[in-house]
Design an enzyme around this catalytic site. Structure first.
Site, PDB file in Angstrom:
ATOM      1  N   GLY A  40       6.000  -0.438  -8.243  1.00 18.90           N
ATOM      2  CA  GLY A  40       5.921  -0.290  -6.789  1.00 18.90           C
ATOM      3  C   GLY A  40       5.328  -1.519  -6.108  1.00 18.90           C
ATOM      4  N   HIS A  92       6.207   5.283 -12.947  1.00 20.24           N
ATOM      5  CA  HIS A  92       5.062   5.977 -13.560  1.00 20.24           C
ATOM      6  C   HIS A  92       4.476   7.087 -12.697  1.00 20.24           C
ATOM      7  CE1 HIS A  92       1.403   4.124 -11.587  1.00 20.24           C
ATOM      8  NE2 HIS A  92       2.269   3.185 -11.280  1.00 20.24           N
ATOM      9  N   THR A 116      13.833 -11.449 -17.960  1.00 21.38           N
ATOM     10  CA  THR A 116      14.639 -10.587 -18.837  1.00 21.38           C
ATOM     11  C   THR A 116      14.370  -9.125 -18.523  1.00 21.38           C
ATOM     12  OG1 THR A 116      14.540 -12.268 -20.548  1.00 21.38           O
ATOM     13  CG2 THR A 116      15.143 -10.043 -21.266  1.00 21.38           C
ATOM     14  N   CYS A 125      -5.841   2.600  -6.793  1.00 19.98           N
ATOM     15  CA  CYS A 125      -5.782   1.150  -6.948  1.00 19.98           C
ATOM     16  C   CYS A 125      -7.044   0.475  -6.400  1.00 19.98           C
ATOM     17  CB  CYS A 125      -4.547   0.594  -6.261  1.00 19.98           C
ATOM     18  SG  CYS A 125      -3.059   1.389  -6.834  1.00 19.98           S
TER      19      CYS A 125
HETATM   20  C1  LIG Z   1       2.250   4.369  -2.026  1.00 20.50           C
HETATM   21  C2  LIG Z   1       2.136   3.437  -3.180  1.00 20.50           C
HETATM   22  N1  LIG Z   1       2.750   2.240  -3.119  1.00 20.50           N
HETATM   23  C3  LIG Z   1       2.695   1.368  -4.133  1.00 20.50           C
HETATM   24  C4  LIG Z   1       1.995   1.655  -5.278  1.00 20.50           C
HETATM   25  C5  LIG Z   1       1.972   0.649  -6.394  1.00 20.50           C
HETATM   26  O1  LIG Z   1       2.844   1.062  -7.407  1.00 20.50           O
HETATM   27  P1  LIG Z   1       2.720   0.473  -8.908  1.00 20.50           P
HETATM   28  O2  LIG Z   1       1.480   1.081  -9.488  1.00 20.50           O
HETATM   29  O3  LIG Z   1       3.962   0.934  -9.596  1.00 20.50           O
HETATM   30  O4  LIG Z   1       2.634  -0.995  -8.784  1.00 20.50           O
HETATM   31  C6  LIG Z   1       1.315   2.877  -5.385  1.00 20.50           C
HETATM   32  C7  LIG Z   1       0.491   3.181  -6.579  1.00 20.50           C
HETATM   33  O5  LIG Z   1      -0.527   3.823  -6.499  1.00 20.50           O
HETATM   34  C8  LIG Z   1       1.401   3.802  -4.311  1.00 20.50           C
HETATM   35  O6  LIG Z   1       0.791   4.984  -4.361  1.00 20.50           O
END
Ligand SMILES: Cc1ncc(COP(=O)(O)O)c(C=O)c1O
Length: 383
Positions: free
Chosen positions: A69, A200, A236, A328
């Site tokens: 993401g 994921h 890749t 995050c």
């Molecule tokens: C709304 C949103 N965007 C983007 C992401 C980032 O995704 P990734 O963990 O696959 O990089 C997250 C992950 O928590 C998310 O909740």
């Protein structure tokens, strides 16, 4: 352990893990190689792309595989900017409650001279259409508003927002990382130009995602290297991860209605159980337009003096995995920007728990969680 952090990540589906294992052993070729091993990997990659694209009513050629993401969001914002900067399109509009992948991409573009407008939200976390209309200008190249918020679950009316943006000649991107697999998504019905996904969050593997880019939308790569992914994302490709992603997407598609019905009942059960014990508890997010997998609750500062991080730690000691904000950013003590945007004070934001439910959540886990939260909060209050 009672795992209630599915919005941070989901456990991998055992069938998905098995497909990745088998594909890793059998399909090791480089999809760009012309020999048989390469062609075999290419076939798996393209079949996976087709499955994932069909799930959102896109064409396979409109899907770019990414590392997740975060990369999809970066590519959407920075890639459209790079493609349109020559046309004097130098304004970007985002929502103030976006994930850091969008917020930080916007901040990076701002450092390059892009003008960034950040839309405020109402008390439920919803963007006001009149604010969007007022912010749009002839120089706007892109508007990015997430479909469902990862902290409070609020769902935006993407179709209406995209219509407004298109009337003014700009592109529209939505981060659907949280909603993907939980809501029916048709890129045609939504009318979006770009849409971010991640495997994921739907019982798939980590480190693979995709960006939908509608045919004809200008986009330049942000990484530089080979010509993979039709020259838009070098590196890749991983056929095993793509196969795992496709199986996870297919399974989510098939079981979505049943899963969501069960999860909705569990969420209602958790909310009412907590409210019975703590009548002043604030449930954050929109009361109806909310992702049913997320229950975000704050203990009001007027009644409780709680340190959210200590609360989360105590819950962890009792085997309950939840988070105090976006996964995050957990680990940092900065109160959530999403809770600040919907008007929560710093101390209320700190005394907030995000419970996120998933496929394996049971009624008994929900009941145990409510009991343990009550016990811990009462104990912390007495100190
Ligand atoms: C709304 C949103 N965007 C983007 C992401 C980032 O995704 P990734 O963990 O696959 O990089 C997250 C992950 O928590 C998310 O909740």
């Amino acid at each position: 352990m009672i795992y209630l952090d599915y919005a941070a990540t989901t456990p991998i589906d055992p069938d998905v893990a098995e497909v990745i294992r088998c594909t890793s052993l059998d399909v090791f070729g480089n999809p760009s190689s012309v020999h048989a091993a390469g062609r075999k990997a290419r076939a798996v990659l393209e079949e996976s792309r087709e499955t994932i694209a069909q799930g959102i009513q896109a064409e396979a050629s409109e899907l770019i595989f990414t590392s997740g993401g975060t990369e999809s969001d970066n590519l959407a914002l920075c890639g459209t900017y790079a493609a349109l900067t020559q046309k004097n399109r130098r304004q970007l509009i985002i929502c103030s409650t976006e994930h850091h992948a969008v917020l930080e991409s916007a901040a990076f573009l701002e450092s390059l001279g892009v003008e960034v407008s950040r839309l405020r939200v109402d008390e439920y976390g919803v963007v006001k259409e009149e604010d969007l209309r007022a912010a749009l200008r002839p120089e706007t190249f892109l508007v990015s508003v997430m479909q469902a918020n990862n902290e409070i679950g609020t769902i935006q009316d993407i179709r209406s927002l995209a219509t407004i943006v298109h009337e003014r000649g700009a592109l529209f991107h939505t981060d659907a990382v949280q909603s993907y697999g939980k809501m029916e998504i048709s890129v045609r019905d939504l009318g979006v130009d770009l849409l971010s996904m991640s495997a994921h969050k739907l019982y798939g593997p980590k480190s693979i995602g995709a960006l939908f880019v509608r045919k004809g939308v200008p986009l330049k790569p942000i990484l530089h290297g080979g010509g993979q992914e039709a020259g838009r994302r070098p590196g890749t490709e991983s056929a095993p991860l793509a196969a795992g992603f496709a199986l996870a997407a297919d399974k989510a598609h098939r079981s979505r209605d049943a899963d969501m019905q069960r999860i909705t009942e569990l969420r209602t059960r958790l909310a009412s159980s907590l409210l019975k014990r703590f009548p002043s508890l604030i449930i954050n997010g929109h009361p109806e337009h909310v992702l049913q997998t997320i229950l975000n609750a704050s203990f009001d500062e007027a009644e409780f003096e709680l340190d959210g991080d200590a609360l989360i730690m105590n819950l962890d000691l009792r085997g309950i995995a939840v988070t105090s904000g976006s996964a995050c950013t957990s680990g940092s003590l900065i109160p959530s920007h999403v809770l600040a945007a919907i008007g929560r004070s710093v101390s209320t934001a700190r005394a907030t728990i995000r419970f996120s439910l998933g496929r394996m959540t049971t009624e008994s886990e929900i009941d145990q969680t409510a009991d343990i939260v009550e016990e811990i909060v009462c104990r912390m209050q007495k100190r």
